[in-house]
Design an enzyme around this catalytic site. Sequence first.
Site, short mmCIF file in Angstrom:
data_model
loop_
_atom_site.label_atom_id
_atom_site.label_comp_id
_atom_site.label_asym_id
_atom_site.label_seq_id
_atom_site.Cartn_x
_atom_site.Cartn_y
_atom_site.Cartn_z
N ASP A 95 0.87 -1.18 0.00
CA ASP A 95 0.00 0.00 0.00
C ASP A 95 0.91 1.23 0.00
O ASP A 95 2.14 1.11 -0.01
CB ASP A 95 -0.94 -0.03 1.20
N SER A 96 0.31 2.40 0.00
CA SER A 96 1.11 3.62 -0.11
C SER A 96 1.56 4.13 1.25
O SER A 96 2.43 4.98 1.33
CB SER A 96 0.26 4.72 -0.76
N GLY A 97 0.95 3.62 2.30
CA GLY A 97 1.25 4.14 3.63
C GLY A 97 0.23 5.17 4.08
O GLY A 97 0.16 5.50 5.27
N GLY A 98 -0.54 5.69 3.12
CA GLY A 98 -1.52 6.72 3.46
C GLY A 98 -2.50 6.28 4.53
O GLY A 98 -2.76 7.01 5.48
N PHE A 99 -3.01 5.08 4.39
CA PHE A 99 -4.01 4.60 5.34
C PHE A 99 -3.49 4.63 6.77
O PHE A 99 -4.17 5.06 7.70
CB PHE A 99 -4.45 3.17 4.97
N ASP A 149 -3.50 8.17 -1.31
CA ASP A 149 -4.89 8.64 -1.34
C ASP A 149 -5.26 9.09 0.06
O ASP A 149 -4.54 8.81 1.02
CB ASP A 149 -5.84 7.53 -1.81
N GLY A 224 -11.43 2.97 0.93
CA GLY A 224 -12.37 3.67 1.81
C GLY A 224 -13.66 2.94 2.09
O GLY A 224 -14.63 3.54 2.54
N ASP A 274 -7.47 -8.15 0.51
CA ASP A 274 -6.48 -8.34 1.58
C ASP A 274 -7.17 -8.00 2.89
O ASP A 274 -8.08 -7.17 2.92
CB ASP A 274 -5.27 -7.41 1.41
N HIS A 343 -3.92 -22.15 10.20
CA HIS A 343 -5.25 -22.61 9.81
C HIS A 343 -6.07 -21.49 9.19
O HIS A 343 -6.74 -21.69 8.16
CB HIS A 343 -6.01 -23.23 10.98
#
Lengths: 378, 378
Positions: A95-99, A149, A224, A274, A343
């Site tokens: 991911d971009s790291g933004g989250f 984003d 989002g 994911d 599992h």
Amino acid sequence: MDKFFNVLYKSEEKGCKARLGIIKTDHSEIETPVFMPVGTLGTVKAIEQRELYEMDAGIILGNTYHLYMRPGMEIMQSAGGLHKFMNWKNSLLTDSGGFQVFSLSKMNKIKEDGVEFSSHLDGSKHMFTPESVIETQRIIGSDIMMPLDECMPYPVDLSRAEKSIAQTFKWEKRCFEYYKNSSDRYGHRQFLFSINQGSTYKELRKRSIEELAALDFDGNAIGGLAVGEENELMYEVTDYCTDIMSEEKPRYLMGVGTPVDLLESVERGVDMFDCVMPTRNARHGRIFTTNGEVNIKGAKYKNNHGCIDEECKTYTSENFSFAYLRHLFIAGEILGSQLASIHNIGFYLQLMKNIRTAIKEKRFTEFKKEFLSKYNNK
Amino acid sequence: MDKFFNVLYKSEEKGCKARLGIIKTDHSEIETPVFMPVGTLGTVKAIEQRELYEMDAGIILGNTYHLYMRPGMEIMQSAGGLHKFMNWKNSLLTDSGGFQVFSLSKMNKIKEDGVEFSSHLDGSKHMFTPESVIETQRIIGSDIMMPLDECMPYPVDLSRAEKSIAQTFKWEKRCFEYYKNSSDRYGHRQFLFSINQGSTYKELRKRSIEELAALDFDGNAIGGLAVGEENELMYEVTDYCTDIMSEEKPRYLMGVGTPVDLLESVERGVDMFDCVMPTRNARHGRIFTTNGEVNIKGAKYKNNHGCIDEECKTYTSENFSFAYLRHLFIAGEILGSQLASIHNIGFYLQLMKNIRTAIKEKRFTEFKKEFLSKYNNK
């Protein structure tokens, strides 16, 4: 050179937009719909890399924010990228790291140029710009990169959401340009996806998707969602988005979800997922089984020496009982987290495999019904 | 029926009492000298059972005190014993629980009949008698059982030690009688060892060993060493004991030790070892390598992308670098404990294998010298 994505088959079952595809990176061929285990810090928590191969995990995630903090890009670069650093032979998506900037960091401030934030570890100040997050992912060497984003909280009012998708579009455009003007770092191809935003406002999703479609991203993500809205609303927005997102490119629903979410979203035309749920729940003793989620710490499993899941074959289910797993969790043994994680990831990957087979055999709708009937009636 | 123990070869190297032997239980054949990984609560911490097989662990330990507390004997019995409970196909040795009663429990009181103590978990009162600890190990189903003894602290004065070995002998005699008058629980043979005590007083060790020799135990252990005395003194007492302990039965030095201790004690005629050190150190980031013990958290490993041990091949050393392992520990990732534990157990088992080969090839003394020279000169 292999085409990145091919749709192999589209379901013709009534009300079903499910499809089969194949993603080809320089590290692996990935059949879609696919679930990608999350390996935040260069490890899918409590699972060994060889165990991921054994379970046919063709692609896993890394989190740029976390990797940027630890081990940091100096070490990442001297290692020759994340594949080498963690000795992972299949594909990686980052991911971009933004989250994480918006969810983890104590302080963050959106500026025209990017986002300023304090580390959740030591409070140190950092800035992510559209260019820097692509550069960071170049150094990580992920096969699939994501653009910066703004992930809005839920609920959010229309005018705020409108402003946000405008900002997000500007950032993604800059990511795309930086991407096109920079090179693959380690001799393997790196691809870039778009992320559409717009909260649960369909008109904003439409605008976001259409603006992004003008640029030639390699795949498209829905961002989002799964941030607190009702499940049904999430499915509805997903359904709306996949109707207007490109047919030729993989569609990725970020951060989703439960086994039920996967089925509902595959049906609505999503190709990639994911989620931290299988590994995080595992570490808390919550185990996914064909007959529903089990809280292994429950007293009722004390003397249950039976198999935890007859239908989903994993190292754990084929070798250990409810009672043994419960004992490991009650005693706080690391092996409990290991076996539960194996599992749960095995369960998710096998569910996706069964989904793909069902689509191919034109019985997805029936499969979904049967799965849900067992899963919901513990 | 196979004889439990056979000495296959005795070293004729000068000053070397090392020997090769084979222990045959109904679960496995174990070449000695052997190191037995400790699996306190039915798990060798952070290592999967299949990984122990892969590393050729023919026998592991369980701790009776811990298993008696959790999962408890009701569950153990309904599972059909520890082999089935934890799905372990090779051999199991259990201690009597005595050591933990004296070291872990907040309160303990020695009585003629046995020892009364409070659980370290919830303070509940319990009593272990010679008969009850054998009965408990019958329920656990261990291949090799240990008798109740009193493990004295170090240093201890002569008269206290003298009283203690008298008490210990009475208890062990009762254990032996209970053992002879009770049956194997699950269809496989269960053996019983003696434990000699006497602190570092040779005359007491002699008395203890001789008294116990009058009973026909299947093997003999040296207890009450590695409890704080100098290494050289431990080696000296061990050397003294093995001179008078039976030649025909396996000799087990309990709770020992470092790689150096193993070499020194094999040389003095010891056949069996157990120690928490490889797994406990692993969880603290202390990794055993051919070139000495490494504290993987050290800053100097930050950018070291090399192999942690070129000579000792384990899943860890063959796949992951110093820098990656360090990162996992700094980030607090479970995988760090897993990979370090695999390597440390692999290191110990491989050391024992190399020792056995060296004895066979009549070059133990040379092997020891070479090993120590690398190990001590990091």
